[in-house]
Write an enzyme that holds these catalytic residues in place. Structure first.
Site, PDB file in Angstrom:
ATOM      1  N   ALA A 125     -19.109   9.410  -3.807  1.00  0.00           N
ATOM      2  CA  ALA A 125     -18.349  10.642  -3.596  1.00  0.00           C
ATOM      3  C   ALA A 125     -17.498  10.543  -2.339  1.00  0.00           C
ATOM      4  O   ALA A 125     -17.931   9.983  -1.330  1.00  0.00           O
ATOM      5  CB  ALA A 125     -19.306  11.823  -3.484  1.00  0.00           C
TER       6      ALA A 125
ATOM      7  N   ALA B 216      -4.978  -1.158  -5.386  1.00  0.00           N
ATOM      8  CA  ALA B 216      -4.314   0.153  -5.316  1.00  0.00           C
ATOM      9  C   ALA B 216      -5.228   1.324  -5.667  1.00  0.00           C
ATOM     10  O   ALA B 216      -4.747   2.446  -5.829  1.00  0.00           O
ATOM     11  CB  ALA B 216      -3.047   0.197  -6.174  1.00  0.00           C
TER      12      ALA B 216
ATOM     13  N   ASN C 216      -6.172   1.931   6.046  1.00  0.00           N
ATOM     14  CA  ASN C 216      -5.942   0.548   5.563  1.00  0.00           C
ATOM     15  C   ASN C 216      -5.922  -0.524   6.654  1.00  0.00           C
ATOM     16  O   ASN C 216      -4.865  -1.036   7.025  1.00  0.00           O
ATOM     17  CB  ASN C 216      -4.643   0.487   4.759  1.00  0.00           C
ATOM     18  CG  ASN C 216      -4.841   0.939   3.325  1.00  0.00           C
ATOM     19  OD1 ASN C 216      -5.962   1.225   2.904  1.00  0.00           O
ATOM     20  ND2 ASN C 216      -3.761   1.032   2.571  1.00  0.00           N
ATOM     21  N   TYR C 217      -7.082  -0.888   7.133  1.00  0.00           N
ATOM     22  CA  TYR C 217      -7.211  -1.900   8.201  1.00  0.00           C
ATOM     23  C   TYR C 217      -7.346  -3.296   7.604  1.00  0.00           C
ATOM     24  O   TYR C 217      -8.242  -3.534   6.781  1.00  0.00           O
ATOM     25  CB  TYR C 217      -8.423  -1.576   9.077  1.00  0.00           C
ATOM     26  CG  TYR C 217      -8.774  -2.650  10.079  1.00  0.00           C
ATOM     27  CD1 TYR C 217      -7.837  -3.101  11.006  1.00  0.00           C
ATOM     28  CD2 TYR C 217     -10.057  -3.202  10.101  1.00  0.00           C
ATOM     29  CE1 TYR C 217      -8.160  -4.090  11.927  1.00  0.00           C
ATOM     30  CE2 TYR C 217     -10.398  -4.175  11.028  1.00  0.00           C
ATOM     31  CZ  TYR C 217      -9.439  -4.623  11.931  1.00  0.00           C
ATOM     32  OH  TYR C 217      -9.762  -5.601  12.842  1.00  0.00           O
TER      33      TYR C 217
ATOM     34  N   ASP D 179      -4.859   3.572  -2.675  1.00  0.00           N
ATOM     35  CA  ASP D 179      -3.475   4.061  -2.577  1.00  0.00           C
ATOM     36  C   ASP D 179      -3.224   5.156  -3.609  1.00  0.00           C
ATOM     37  O   ASP D 179      -2.593   6.181  -3.308  1.00  0.00           O
ATOM     38  CB  ASP D 179      -2.477   2.926  -2.810  1.00  0.00           C
ATOM     39  CG  ASP D 179      -2.731   1.721  -1.927  1.00  0.00           C
ATOM     40  OD1 ASP D 179      -3.264   1.902  -0.815  1.00  0.00           O
ATOM     41  OD2 ASP D 179      -2.402   0.599  -2.349  1.00  0.00           O
TER      42      ASP D 179
ATOM     43  N   ASP E 194       0.794  -1.233   0.000  1.00  0.00           N
ATOM     44  CA  ASP E 194       0.000   0.000   0.000  1.00  0.00           C
ATOM     45  C   ASP E 194       0.825   1.282   0.000  1.00  0.00           C
ATOM     46  O   ASP E 194       0.615   2.167  -0.830  1.00  0.00           O
ATOM     47  CB  ASP E 194      -1.031  -0.011   1.137  1.00  0.00           C
ATOM     48  CG  ASP E 194      -0.419   0.040   2.524  1.00  0.00           C
ATOM     49  OD1 ASP E 194       0.744  -0.407   2.709  1.00  0.00           O
ATOM     50  OD2 ASP E 194      -1.115   0.497   3.452  1.00  0.00           O
TER      51      ASP E 194
END
Length: 301
Positions: free
Chosen positions: A233, A258, A170-171, A261, A32
């Protein structure tokens, strides 16, 4: 943006295997914060110094990673090479709708010692002098308890010296011993964050927030909160104002790897270049919409 800001992104890059429809595997690299570092460098070009902070082995895959990062223009001065160690590995399987499933082999990855080796001392000492320090929830998980404590002290010192701290939530539940352990670690670092790039689904999974209002209410002390919501949104709270910026419609989603990311990277680049939150979010949506139409984490330049 300050002239040529120095940006450090901390985390893990792994060997990536893409499982294709014919049963073959395509090998590349991804992770990530590494994905974010590459896209950030592409967005900013030579107007910024972007360094990646991690630990690798002394194997051929680690050599190839460093070679690829150098070709992308990333600084390698903060990359440790640990003798006898290896990088982690993961495999991506995607369904007909482009949704992904990950299989991981990362328990022995070199990055787990990133902040505990003697070689980490000068790196930890240098980090607070960066203009921006970026990390993620995956960074928190793979660093381990000692590494997380050292990261926290680094974030505190970075802000004391005038740097900005950026966090992407990012869990990934399987990286944590328990949801309670993850919550405790997140709460500690969120107190030292200037820009929070949060995926709404991850906030729900980790903290049980029912909707975006609960997410925003949970972080009154963070100056800039961006809530990523996939094809919906994104919502932003910055300087007391609220914005909603629609995502771009894509005809066919090939691979969502990604997506978040790349959005985060383009958003941060936009803000560093002096753009408004809305302009930065539009840039994020534009890049993410391109990324999800190509297989793998990093699309061709």
């Amino acid at each position: 943006m300050t002239p040529q800001p120095h940006i450090a992104l901390i985390g893990e890059c792994m060997i990536e295997l893409q499982h294709r429809a014919d049963g073959s595997l395509h090998q590349s690299f991804g992770g990530d914060t590494l994905n974010a570092a590459v896209y950030l460098r592409r967005e900013l070009g030579d107007t910024a110094h972007v360094d990646y902070v991690t630990a690798l082995g002394d194997d051929s895959f680690s050599d190839a990673m460093c070679q690829q990062w150098a070709q992308e223009g990333l600084g390698l001065g903060m990359v440790q090479r640990l003798p006898g160690r290896l990088p982690g590995l993961y495999c991506i399987q995607t369904d007909a709708n482009g949704e992904r499933k990950f299989l991981y082999w990362r328990n022995e990855a070199a990055v787990r010692e990133c902040f505990t080796t003697p070689a980490a001392e000068p790196i930890l000492a240098a980090l607070p002098d960066y203009d921006v320090v970026y990390f993620s929830g995956i960074t928190l998980a793979v660093l381990g308890e000692v590494g997380r404590e050292r990261l926290l002290q680094t974030l505190i010192e970075t802000r004391r010296r005038g740097g900005k701290v950026v966090f992407d939530n990012n869990y990934r539940p399987r990286l944590w011993a328990s949801v309670e352990a993850a919550r405790a670690a997140y709460h500690l670092v969120l107190a030292e964050v200037d820009i929070a790039l949060l995926t709404e689904d991850d906030e729900r999974a980790l903290f049980g927030y029912a909707d975006s209002e609960q997410v925003f209410a949970a972080y009154p002390g963070i100056a800039e909160v961006v809530l990523k919501r996939g094809a919906d949104a994104c919502l932003i709270r910055c300087a007391g104002e609220r914005f909603a910026v629609p995502a771009l419609k894509v005809e066919k989603v090939v691979d969502t790897t990604a997506a978040g990311d790349s959005f985060s990277a383009a958003y941060l680049a936009g803000r560093l270049k002096g753009g408004s939150p809305e302009e930065a979010a539009l840039a994020g949506h534009r890049l993410a919409s391109r990324v999800i139409q190509v297989s793998g984490a990093l699309i061709p330049r």
